[in-house]
Scaffold this motif. Structure first.
Motif, PDB file in Angstrom:
ATOM      1  N   LEU A 100      28.093  49.323  58.348  1.00 18.69           N
ATOM      2  CA  LEU A 100      27.975  49.609  56.920  1.00 18.69           C
ATOM      3  C   LEU A 100      28.311  48.409  56.034  1.00 18.69           C
ATOM      4  CD1 LEU A 100      29.538  53.195  56.762  1.00 18.69           C
ATOM      5  CD2 LEU A 100      27.131  52.552  56.989  1.00 18.69           C
ATOM      6  N   HIS A 101      28.732  47.306  56.662  1.00 20.88           N
ATOM      7  CA  HIS A 101      29.084  46.082  55.932  1.00 20.88           C
ATOM      8  C   HIS A 101      30.230  46.320  54.946  1.00 20.88           C
ATOM      9  CE1 HIS A 101      25.565  44.324  57.742  1.00 20.88           C
ATOM     10  NE2 HIS A 101      24.833  45.322  57.260  1.00 20.88           N
ATOM     11  N   VAL A 102      31.262  47.010  55.438  1.00 19.86           N
ATOM     12  CA  VAL A 102      32.469  47.255  54.653  1.00 19.86           C
ATOM     13  C   VAL A 102      33.668  46.972  55.549  1.00 19.86           C
ATOM     14  CG1 VAL A 102      31.376  48.987  53.163  1.00 19.86           C
ATOM     15  CG2 VAL A 102      32.534  49.724  55.250  1.00 19.86           C
ATOM     16  N   SER A 103      34.861  47.046  54.984  1.00 20.21           N
ATOM     17  CA  SER A 103      36.070  46.805  55.774  1.00 20.21           C
ATOM     18  C   SER A 103      36.463  48.062  56.557  1.00 20.21           C
ATOM     19  CB  SER A 103      37.228  46.404  54.862  1.00 20.21           C
ATOM     20  OG  SER A 103      37.663  47.521  54.108  1.00 20.21           O
ATOM     21  N   GLY A 104      37.281  47.860  57.572  1.00 23.90           N
ATOM     22  CA  GLY A 104      37.805  48.990  58.332  1.00 23.90           C
ATOM     23  C   GLY A 104      38.600  49.936  57.441  1.00 23.90           C
ATOM     24  N   ARG A 105      39.315  49.370  56.498  1.00 20.05           N
ATOM     25  CA  ARG A 105      40.098  50.204  55.570  1.00 20.05           C
ATOM     26  C   ARG A 105      39.181  51.087  54.717  1.00 20.05           C
ATOM     27  NH1 ARG A 105      45.112  48.243  51.829  1.00 20.05           N
ATOM     28  NH2 ARG A 105      45.460  50.246  50.842  1.00 20.05           N
ATOM     29  N   THR A 106      38.043  50.535  54.310  1.00 25.20           N
ATOM     30  CA  THR A 106      37.082  51.319  53.533  1.00 25.20           C
ATOM     31  C   THR A 106      36.524  52.462  54.371  1.00 25.20           C
ATOM     32  OG1 THR A 106      36.506  49.439  52.136  1.00 25.20           O
ATOM     33  CG2 THR A 106      34.878  51.213  52.279  1.00 25.20           C
ATOM     34  N   VAL A 107      36.243  52.195  55.647  1.00 28.26           N
ATOM     35  CA  VAL A 107      35.745  53.250  56.537  1.00 28.26           C
ATOM     36  C   VAL A 107      36.791  54.350  56.679  1.00 28.26           C
ATOM     37  CG1 VAL A 107      35.047  53.824  58.896  1.00 28.26           C
ATOM     38  CG2 VAL A 107      34.160  51.770  57.799  1.00 28.26           C
ATOM     39  N   LYS A 108      38.044  53.976  56.820  1.00 26.23           N
ATOM     40  CA  LYS A 108      39.105  54.980  56.932  1.00 26.23           C
ATOM     41  C   LYS A 108      39.195  55.826  55.669  1.00 26.23           C
ATOM     42  CE  LYS A 108      41.935  52.527  60.273  1.00 26.23           C
ATOM     43  NZ  LYS A 108      43.227  51.924  60.548  1.00 26.23           N
ATOM     44  N   ARG A 109      39.069  55.180  54.504  1.00 27.38           N
ATOM     45  CA  ARG A 109      39.106  55.900  53.231  1.00 27.38           C
ATOM     46  C   ARG A 109      37.904  56.825  53.100  1.00 27.38           C
ATOM     47  NH1 ARG A 109      36.442  55.192  48.992  1.00 27.38           N
ATOM     48  NH2 ARG A 109      35.760  53.080  49.483  1.00 27.38           N
ATOM     49  N   MET A 110      36.725  56.319  53.458  1.00 27.69           N
ATOM     50  CA  MET A 110      35.502  57.128  53.390  1.00 27.69           C
ATOM     51  C   MET A 110      35.588  58.319  54.350  1.00 27.69           C
ATOM     52  SD  MET A 110      32.680  54.022  53.262  1.00 27.69           S
ATOM     53  CE  MET A 110      31.298  55.089  53.638  1.00 27.69           C
ATOM     54  N   THR A 111      36.139  58.067  55.542  1.00 27.06           N
ATOM     55  CA  THR A 111      36.267  59.131  56.535  1.00 27.06           C
ATOM     56  C   THR A 111      37.219  60.207  56.041  1.00 27.06           C
ATOM     57  OG1 THR A 111      35.774  57.608  58.346  1.00 27.06           O
ATOM     58  CG2 THR A 111      36.915  59.653  58.925  1.00 27.06           C
ATOM     59  N   ALA A 112      38.344  59.798  55.484  1.00 32.00           N
ATOM     60  CA  ALA A 112      39.311  60.770  54.959  1.00 32.00           C
ATOM     61  C   ALA A 112      38.683  61.616  53.859  1.00 32.00           C
ATOM     62  CB  ALA A 112      40.558  60.047  54.438  1.00 32.00           C
ATOM     63  N   ALA A 113      37.918  60.986  52.974  1.00 24.98           N
ATOM     64  CA  ALA A 113      37.254  61.725  51.895  1.00 24.98           C
ATOM     65  C   ALA A 113      36.220  62.691  52.455  1.00 24.98           C
ATOM     66  CB  ALA A 113      36.602  60.747  50.919  1.00 24.98           C
ATOM     67  N   LEU A 114      35.485  62.255  53.472  1.00 27.60           N
ATOM     68  CA  LEU A 114      34.476  63.118  54.085  1.00 27.60           C
ATOM     69  C   LEU A 114      35.120  64.314  54.789  1.00 27.60           C
ATOM     70  CD1 LEU A 114      31.478  63.567  54.713  1.00 27.60           C
ATOM     71  CD2 LEU A 114      31.784  62.148  56.743  1.00 27.60           C
ATOM     72  N   LEU A 115      36.218  64.078  55.482  1.00 27.14           N
ATOM     73  CA  LEU A 115      36.911  65.177  56.156  1.00 27.14           C
ATOM     74  C   LEU A 115      37.411  66.201  55.142  1.00 27.14           C
ATOM     75  CD1 LEU A 115      38.972  63.311  58.927  1.00 27.14           C
ATOM     76  CD2 LEU A 115      36.738  64.420  59.130  1.00 27.14           C
ATOM     77  N   ARG A 116      37.942  65.726  54.015  1.00 28.26           N
ATOM     78  CA  ARG A 116      38.374  66.644  52.949  1.00 28.26           C
ATOM     79  C   ARG A 116      37.193  67.432  52.406  1.00 28.26           C
ATOM     80  NH1 ARG A 116      41.401  62.236  51.447  1.00 28.26           N
ATOM     81  NH2 ARG A 116      39.918  61.689  49.801  1.00 28.26           N
ATOM     82  N   LYS A 117      36.089  66.747  52.176  1.00 29.05           N
ATOM     83  CA  LYS A 117      34.903  67.393  51.623  1.00 29.05           C
ATOM     84  C   LYS A 117      34.372  68.481  52.558  1.00 29.05           C
ATOM     85  CE  LYS A 117      30.576  66.072  49.415  1.00 29.05           C
ATOM     86  NZ  LYS A 117      29.753  64.909  49.037  1.00 29.05           N
ATOM     87  N   LEU A 118      34.412  68.208  53.865  1.00 28.27           N
ATOM     88  CA  LEU A 118      33.931  69.170  54.854  1.00 28.27           C
ATOM     89  C   LEU A 118      34.983  70.220  55.208  1.00 28.27           C
ATOM     90  CD1 LEU A 118      32.055  66.751  57.287  1.00 28.27           C
ATOM     91  CD2 LEU A 118      31.061  68.244  55.537  1.00 28.27           C
TER      92      LEU A 118
END
Length: 84
Positions: free
Chosen positions: A46-64
């Motif tokens: 995704l051309h982002v940092s690992g920290r960004t992926v962790k943040r995106m994943t946490a947001a996605l888990l909350r959303k789901l």
């Protein structure tokens, strides 16, 4: 007189395009999670940092409304969200 708000949130507006792009990013993230990709593999793709992926994943888990990547992958598979 045209409302400024109507011009900024309608179809084809910058806000609409941003929402569409965000949804595509979430689908790509979900597919990568379901494939078992690591945080760093997803970050590279995704051309982002690992920290960004962790943040995106946490947001996605909350959303789901799930508590793990495995639950998110199972939910996505069951709902047919992983099909190309």
């Amino acid at each position: 007189m045209v409302s400024t708000r109507a011009a900024t949130v309608g179809p084809g507006s910058p806000a609409s395009r941003a929402t569409t792009a965000r949804a595509a990013d979430e689908r790509n993230l979900l597919r990568a999670i379901a494939a078992g990709d690591s945080t760093l593999e997803i970050a590279d793709r995704l051309h982002v940092s690992g920290r960004t992926v962790k943040r995106m994943t946490a947001a996605l888990l909350r959303k789901l409304r799930v508590s793990s990547r495995a639950e998110a992958a199972a939910l996505a598979g069951h709902a047919g969200l992983l099909a190309q």
